[in-house]
Design a protein around this motif. Structure first.
Motif, PDB file in Angstrom:
ATOM      1  N   UNK A 190     -31.325  -3.753  20.958  1.00 18.42           N
ATOM      2  CA  UNK A 190     -30.996  -3.758  19.538  1.00 18.42           C
ATOM      3  C   UNK A 190     -29.561  -4.219  19.318  1.00 18.42           C
ATOM      4  N   UNK A 191     -28.642  -3.718  20.115  1.00 11.61           N
ATOM      5  CA  UNK A 191     -27.246  -4.138  19.995  1.00 11.61           C
ATOM      6  C   UNK A 191     -27.114  -5.638  20.221  1.00 11.61           C
ATOM      7  N   UNK A 192     -27.837  -6.145  21.212  1.00 12.85           N
ATOM      8  CA  UNK A 192     -27.776  -7.569  21.504  1.00 12.85           C
ATOM      9  C   UNK A 192     -28.311  -8.423  20.370  1.00 12.85           C
ATOM     10  N   UNK A 193     -29.352  -7.929  19.683  1.00 12.42           N
ATOM     11  CA  UNK A 193     -29.955  -8.696  18.583  1.00 12.42           C
ATOM     12  C   UNK A 193     -29.150  -8.608  17.297  1.00 12.42           C
ATOM     13  N   UNK A 194     -28.561  -7.442  17.040  1.00 11.31           N
ATOM     14  CA  UNK A 194     -27.923  -7.199  15.749  1.00 11.31           C
ATOM     15  C   UNK A 194     -26.439  -7.534  15.707  1.00 11.31           C
ATOM     16  N   UNK A 195     -25.730  -7.231  16.786  1.00 12.69           N
ATOM     17  CA  UNK A 195     -24.267  -7.183  16.710  1.00 12.69           C
ATOM     18  C   UNK A 195     -23.613  -8.534  16.945  1.00 12.69           C
ATOM     19  N   UNK A 196     -22.599  -8.815  16.133  1.00 17.67           N
ATOM     20  CA  UNK A 196     -21.710  -9.942  16.404  1.00 17.67           C
ATOM     21  C   UNK A 196     -20.730  -9.562  17.516  1.00 17.67           C
ATOM     22  N   UNK A 197     -20.409  -8.262  17.576  1.00 21.65           N
ATOM     23  CA  UNK A 197     -19.462  -7.764  18.566  1.00 21.65           C
ATOM     24  C   UNK A 197     -19.876  -6.378  18.991  1.00 21.65           C
ATOM     25  N   UNK A 198     -19.570  -6.013  20.235  1.00 19.84           N
ATOM     26  CA  UNK A 198     -19.971  -4.730  20.801  1.00 19.84           C
ATOM     27  C   UNK A 198     -18.738  -4.024  21.353  1.00 19.84           C
ATOM     28  N   UNK A 199     -18.595  -2.755  20.976  1.00 17.23           N
ATOM     29  CA  UNK A 199     -17.538  -1.907  21.525  1.00 17.23           C
ATOM     30  C   UNK A 199     -18.228  -0.825  22.362  1.00 17.23           C
ATOM     31  N   UNK A 200     -17.835  -0.703  23.624  1.00 19.34           N
ATOM     32  CA  UNK A 200     -18.438   0.272  24.523  1.00 19.34           C
ATOM     33  C   UNK A 200     -17.491   1.455  24.686  1.00 19.34           C
ATOM     34  N   UNK A 201     -17.997   2.655  24.366  1.00 20.17           N
ATOM     35  CA  UNK A 201     -17.246   3.902  24.523  1.00 20.17           C
ATOM     36  C   UNK A 201     -17.781   4.664  25.723  1.00 20.17           C
ATOM     37  N   UNK A 202     -16.899   5.222  26.500  1.00 18.43           N
ATOM     38  CA  UNK A 202     -17.299   6.095  27.612  1.00 18.43           C
ATOM     39  C   UNK A 202     -16.146   7.038  27.891  1.00 18.43           C
ATOM     40  N   UNK A 203     -16.461   8.309  28.062  1.00 22.39           N
ATOM     41  CA  UNK A 203     -15.424   9.287  28.344  1.00 22.39           C
ATOM     42  C   UNK A 203     -14.384   9.409  27.257  1.00 22.39           C
ATOM     43  N   UNK A 204     -14.775   9.100  26.002  1.00 20.80           N
ATOM     44  CA  UNK A 204     -13.860   9.249  24.885  1.00 20.80           C
ATOM     45  C   UNK A 204     -12.885   8.112  24.682  1.00 20.80           C
ATOM     46  N   UNK A 205     -13.081   6.995  25.390  1.00 25.14           N
ATOM     47  CA  UNK A 205     -12.183   5.863  25.193  1.00 25.14           C
ATOM     48  C   UNK A 205     -12.968   4.559  25.260  1.00 25.14           C
ATOM     49  N   UNK A 206     -12.391   3.507  24.723  1.00 25.51           N
ATOM     50  CA  UNK A 206     -13.035   2.199  24.735  1.00 25.51           C
ATOM     51  C   UNK A 206     -12.831   1.553  26.101  1.00 25.51           C
ATOM     52  N   UNK A 207     -13.937   1.151  26.713  1.00 26.07           N
ATOM     53  CA  UNK A 207     -13.842   0.493  28.014  1.00 26.07           C
ATOM     54  C   UNK A 207     -14.169  -0.991  27.933  1.00 26.07           C
ATOM     55  N   UNK A 208     -14.687  -1.449  26.779  1.00 29.73           N
ATOM     56  CA  UNK A 208     -14.972  -2.876  26.615  1.00 29.73           C
ATOM     57  C   UNK A 208     -15.117  -3.189  25.135  1.00 29.73           C
ATOM     58  N   UNK A 209     -14.747  -4.413  24.760  1.00 34.08           N
ATOM     59  CA  UNK A 209     -14.811  -4.839  23.362  1.00 34.08           C
ATOM     60  C   UNK A 209     -14.969  -6.347  23.358  1.00 34.08           C
ATOM     61  N   UNK A 210     -16.088  -6.838  22.833  1.00 36.14           N
ATOM     62  CA  UNK A 210     -16.293  -8.279  22.777  1.00 36.14           C
ATOM     63  C   UNK A 210     -17.722  -8.633  22.434  1.00 36.14           C
ATOM     64  N   UNK A 211     -18.023  -9.923  22.418  1.00 35.73           N
ATOM     65  CA  UNK A 211     -19.389 -10.374  22.225  1.00 35.73           C
ATOM     66  C   UNK A 211     -20.198 -10.075  23.488  1.00 35.73           C
ATOM     67  N   UNK A 212     -21.503 -10.259  23.399  1.00 30.93           N
ATOM     68  CA  UNK A 212     -22.366 -10.011  24.562  1.00 30.93           C
ATOM     69  C   UNK A 212     -21.936 -10.875  25.742  1.00 30.93           C
TER      70      UNK A 212
END
Length: 282
Positions: A190-212
């Motif tokens: 769903x994220x891949x189909x819908x999002x222009x950009x994806x932010x990945x959260x883990x352990x309370x912090x952002x570990x990645x931010x960008x397009x697929x």
């Protein structure tokens, strides 16, 4: 965000752009819902700065709230309301905030049509199916023509057809109405189909931010190459599938058959990112 001595969110920095569909991905407990609730003004942050449509959501007034829409994971209201009647009633609250630039709220009939519920406009809410109920949730969230729409796990429990139709609706909102959409989801497809950009959260912090594609390049994942040669099936993983295939044909030429290259998917990338974070924090 801190609870006692526990930092639930720390150093979370990102920006959503006008008309963008931005997805927050992360495992359970990563802080996705907490982040959304801070941005909506439902939860007070412990520290830091937040700016949503030019205002601090902790102090947002009614005029500011009229500019955002919220679709929660579940919604509770009286099942005897009829679909059109409820939307017309809720829309009446937004009329005082109409400006020359934004005509609030939606006309109830146009809104019912926009979310695909015209055939069910006169039905009581308690008679709707799960997919129809979720469309109504979206209609409630956008009844005031929001500039920014928050969607928390929007298609949980949807069947494939309802999910596809919902995705079309989100794309129309972003494309035709310039609505900025911020969603949380566990569904990587769903994220891949819908999002222009994806932010990945883990352990309370952002570990990645960008397009697929940008996320895939952040992880040194290996591609899988499959082929047949002299009737035998072969499989090889390699970080450089292009170079490997070129070398393969240089050696064997037309004898190569049934060549298939499987590149790292969003799921592969996501799992690799989360594993790296978990390993680093042990």
């Amino acid at each position: 965000m801190r609870y006692g001595a526990n930092d639930v969110l720390r150093d979370v920095r990102f920006q959503a752009h006008h008309g963008e569909v931005l997805a927050l991905l992360g495992p359970n407990g990563a802080g996705k819902t907490t982040t959304i609730e801070i941005l909506e003004g439902f939860r007070m942050r412990s520290a830091g700065r937040v700016d949503v449509l030019g205002a601090d959501p902790a102090h947002g007034d009614e005029r500011w709230r009229a500019r955002i829409g919220v679709v929660l994971q579940s919604w509770r209201d009286h099942g005897n309301w009829r679909v059109r009647e409820l939307l017309a009633h809720l829309g009446s609250y937004y009329a005082p905030y109409t400006t020359g630039q934004v005509q609030r709220p939606w006309n109830a009939d146009e809104l019912v049509e926009a979310v695909g519920l015209t055939a069910h406009a006169a039905k009581k809410i308690k008679t709707l199916s799960g997919g129809q109920r979720r469309r109504l949730d979206v209609a409630i969230g956008i009844v005031g023509r929001p500039e920014l729409l928050f969607l928390d796990e929007p298609t949980a429990g949807f069947d494939p057809r309802a999910r596809h139709e919902f995705h079309d609706l989100v794309h129309r909102l972003a494309r035709d109405h310039a609505t900025t959409v911020l969603l949380t989801t566990h569904d990587l497809a769903e994220a891949g189909k819908l999002a222009d950009r994806i932010v990945v959260l883990a352990g309370g912090r952002i570990i990645a931010d960008g397009t697929e594609d940008e996320l895939a390049r952040q992880v040194a994942g290996e591609d899988e190459v499959r082929w047949t040669l002299d009737g035998s099936h072969h499989t090889r993983t390699t970080p450089d599938s292009t170079g490997f295939v070129r070398e393969l044909f240089a050696r064997h030429g037309a004898a190569i058959g049934q060549l298939e290259v499987r590149r790292a998917s969003l799921e592969d990338t996501y799992l690799a990112l989360v594993r790296e974070e978990e390993t680093a924090t042990r």
